[in-house]
Design a protein around this motif. Structure first.
Motif, PDB file in Angstrom:
ATOM      1  N   SER A 277      -9.389  -5.341  -4.429  1.00 45.20           N
ATOM      2  CA  SER A 277     -10.766  -5.861  -4.355  1.00 45.20           C
ATOM      3  C   SER A 277     -11.687  -4.970  -3.519  1.00 45.20           C
ATOM      4  O   SER A 277     -12.907  -4.977  -3.690  1.00 45.20           O
ATOM      5  CB  SER A 277     -10.763  -7.273  -3.773  1.00 45.20           C
ATOM      6  OG  SER A 277     -10.198  -7.279  -2.478  1.00 45.20           O
TER       7      SER A 277
ATOM      8  N   GLU B 155      -1.106  -4.252 -11.599  1.00 42.05           N
ATOM      9  CA  GLU B 155      -1.942  -5.308 -11.011  1.00 42.05           C
ATOM     10  C   GLU B 155      -3.346  -5.298 -11.612  1.00 42.05           C
ATOM     11  O   GLU B 155      -3.938  -6.360 -11.851  1.00 42.05           O
ATOM     12  CB  GLU B 155      -2.017  -5.125  -9.499  1.00 42.05           C
ATOM     13  CG  GLU B 155      -2.716  -6.250  -8.761  1.00 42.05           C
ATOM     14  CD  GLU B 155      -2.034  -7.597  -8.920  1.00 42.05           C
ATOM     15  OE1 GLU B 155      -2.745  -8.626  -8.961  1.00 42.05           O
ATOM     16  OE2 GLU B 155      -0.795  -7.623  -9.015  1.00 42.05           O
TER      17      GLU B 155
ATOM     18  N   GLN C 145      -5.015  -8.432 -13.582  1.00 38.22           N
ATOM     19  CA  GLN C 145      -6.284  -9.029 -13.165  1.00 38.22           C
ATOM     20  C   GLN C 145      -7.394  -8.828 -14.197  1.00 38.22           C
ATOM     21  O   GLN C 145      -8.520  -9.299 -14.005  1.00 38.22           O
ATOM     22  CB  GLN C 145      -6.728  -8.443 -11.822  1.00 38.22           C
ATOM     23  CG  GLN C 145      -5.837  -8.820 -10.658  1.00 38.22           C
ATOM     24  CD  GLN C 145      -6.404  -8.367  -9.314  1.00 38.22           C
ATOM     25  OE1 GLN C 145      -7.614  -8.155  -9.174  1.00 38.22           O
ATOM     26  NE2 GLN C 145      -5.536  -8.218  -8.326  1.00 38.22           N
TER      27      GLN C 145
ATOM     28  N   SER D 171      -3.977  -7.371  -2.824  1.00 36.43           N
ATOM     29  CA  SER D 171      -5.066  -7.694  -1.893  1.00 36.43           C
ATOM     30  C   SER D 171      -5.981  -6.493  -1.628  1.00 36.43           C
ATOM     31  O   SER D 171      -7.142  -6.677  -1.240  1.00 36.43           O
ATOM     32  CB  SER D 171      -4.488  -8.197  -0.556  1.00 36.43           C
ATOM     33  OG  SER D 171      -3.684  -7.218   0.058  1.00 36.43           O
ATOM     34  N   ARG D 172      -5.481  -5.278  -1.842  1.00 38.80           N
ATOM     35  CA  ARG D 172      -6.292  -4.088  -1.573  1.00 38.80           C
ATOM     36  C   ARG D 172      -7.233  -3.736  -2.721  1.00 38.80           C
ATOM     37  O   ARG D 172      -8.262  -3.067  -2.496  1.00 38.80           O
ATOM     38  CB  ARG D 172      -5.384  -2.891  -1.285  1.00 38.80           C
ATOM     39  CG  ARG D 172      -4.651  -2.985   0.051  1.00 38.80           C
ATOM     40  CD  ARG D 172      -3.626  -1.874   0.198  1.00 38.80           C
ATOM     41  NE  ARG D 172      -2.894  -1.993   1.442  1.00 38.80           N
ATOM     42  CZ  ARG D 172      -3.226  -1.389   2.588  1.00 38.80           C
ATOM     43  NH1 ARG D 172      -4.299  -0.598   2.612  1.00 38.80           N
ATOM     44  NH2 ARG D 172      -2.503  -1.562   3.672  1.00 38.80           N
TER      45      ARG D 172
ATOM     46  N   THR E 288       1.129  -5.229  -0.583  1.00 42.31           N
ATOM     47  CA  THR E 288      -0.300  -5.399  -0.297  1.00 42.31           C
ATOM     48  C   THR E 288      -1.213  -4.859  -1.394  1.00 42.31           C
ATOM     49  O   THR E 288      -2.438  -4.863  -1.238  1.00 42.31           O
ATOM     50  CB  THR E 288      -0.656  -4.716   1.040  1.00 42.31           C
ATOM     51  OG1 THR E 288      -0.435  -3.290   0.927  1.00 42.31           O
ATOM     52  CG2 THR E 288       0.181  -5.266   2.177  1.00 42.31           C
TER      53      THR E 288
END
Length: 318
Positions: free
Chosen positions: A315, A272, A276, A312-313, A309
């Motif tokens: 950040s 991830e 990103q 979303s974690r 999750t």
């Protein structure tokens, strides 16, 4: 918009869309429905699929094995006797939706956006139990119409654990071994069912096998299939409860998704971060992995939410 009105609108749109291909008896539709040469945006890349599964699907050896075996055998047969029917089972975040979208991406131009790929959600398309007969008719018409338009269509049914029992049996005629149904050749279609049902039993069995010192790579379908069958197919709350699809053995491949361990979660974090465009820092990877709940309470062996999750974690740690 009120929930009842939204559901009515969804049903109206489903019926209207289903009516369009059903009357499209032009030369292309006839060729697409009955010819072995029909493309319909179908261009399988099995080498790419196998590579992507090996590189990016973490902790799921059985999934790689079952999916590749099912797809390869199905596509190698130029005249299959029935559609390919697969059922994905496992808890949240273990990769069921990820694999289904990857599979479609390597089979159809445009992936999930292809006009020959159709997705169904019980919450969106079939929310009201009292309208089950309407839903049955609309679903049958939708599948019949789209198979008339293209025999190489794919149908994905998400959240089968939330499907009203009895509804899914309306598609039984499209899943079995026959030449045509309602004048439509459907033997080259693909049906994928996705469900959280059976996830708890898969987790318990995987934990028991770990306690028995059985390596993850050694777990076989035979180790898990009885538990999945009992949890999914004999549960009154399941969309497959007392289903003729099960009784007639129309599912070709049951695909169990195992719970993910901490090092699998770390792999998801790294992936991830790369996606990103962020720096892959070991401290961030560790902190994100540590922020996720694990079970059982004593060993904290498996992630309670898989990799769901992770994105979303991230950040919170930059």
């Amino acid at each position: 918009m009120a929930p009842g009105a939204a559901a009515a609108l969804a049903l109206t749109l489903l019926l209207a869309a289903a009516a369009r291909p059903a009357v499209a008896w032009d030369l292309w539709a006839l060729r697409c429905g009955f010819s072995a040469d029909c493309e319909c945006g179908f261009g399988p890349d099995l080498r790419g699929l196998e590579c992507d599964l090996a590189m990016n699907l973490v902790g799921q050896p059985l999934v790689r094995q079952q999916v590749m075996k099912g797809v390869r055998e199905f596509l190698e047969n130029r005249n299959p006797v029935k559609p390919l029917v697969m059922s994905f089972h496992g808890s949240t975040g273990t990769g069921k939706t990820y694999v289904s979208s990857m599979l479609i991406r390597y089979l159809f131009q445009g992936g999930l956006q292809s006009p020959y790929v159709h997705q169904f959600s019980p919450i969106v398309h079939f929310p009201h139990a009292e309208r089950i007969e309407q839903y049955k008719e609309s679903l049958k018409r939708w599948i019949q119409g789209n198979l008339t338009n293209c025999g190489r269509s794919a149908f994905l049914f998400d959240e089968m654990d939330k499907m009203h029992p009895g509804l899914i049996d309306v598609i039984m005629p499209f899943l079995g071994p026959s030449w045509v149904v309602y004048g439509t050749n459907y033997r080259k279609a693909i049906f994928i069912f996705i469900s959280n049902a059976g996830g708890e039993q898969i987790n318990e069995m995987t934990l028991a096998l770990w306690h028995a010192r059985k390596d993850r790579e050694e777990i076989s379908l035979q180790d898990l299939e009885p538990a999945i069958s009992q949890a999914v197919f004999e549960n009154p709350q399941s969309g497959f409860w007392k289903s003729g699809i099960i009784n007639e053995h129309l599912i070709d491949f049951v695909v169990p998704f195992l719970p993910l361990k901490r090092h699998h979660v770390k792999q998801c974090v790294v992936s991830e971060l790369v996606q990103q465009g962020l720096e892959v820092r070991p401290d961030v990877v560790q902190e994100v992995a540590d922020s996720i709940p694990y079970f059982p309470e004593e060993e904290k062996m498996f992630s309670s939410t898989g990799c769901k999750t992770v994105a979303s974690r991230i950040s919170f740690f930059f």
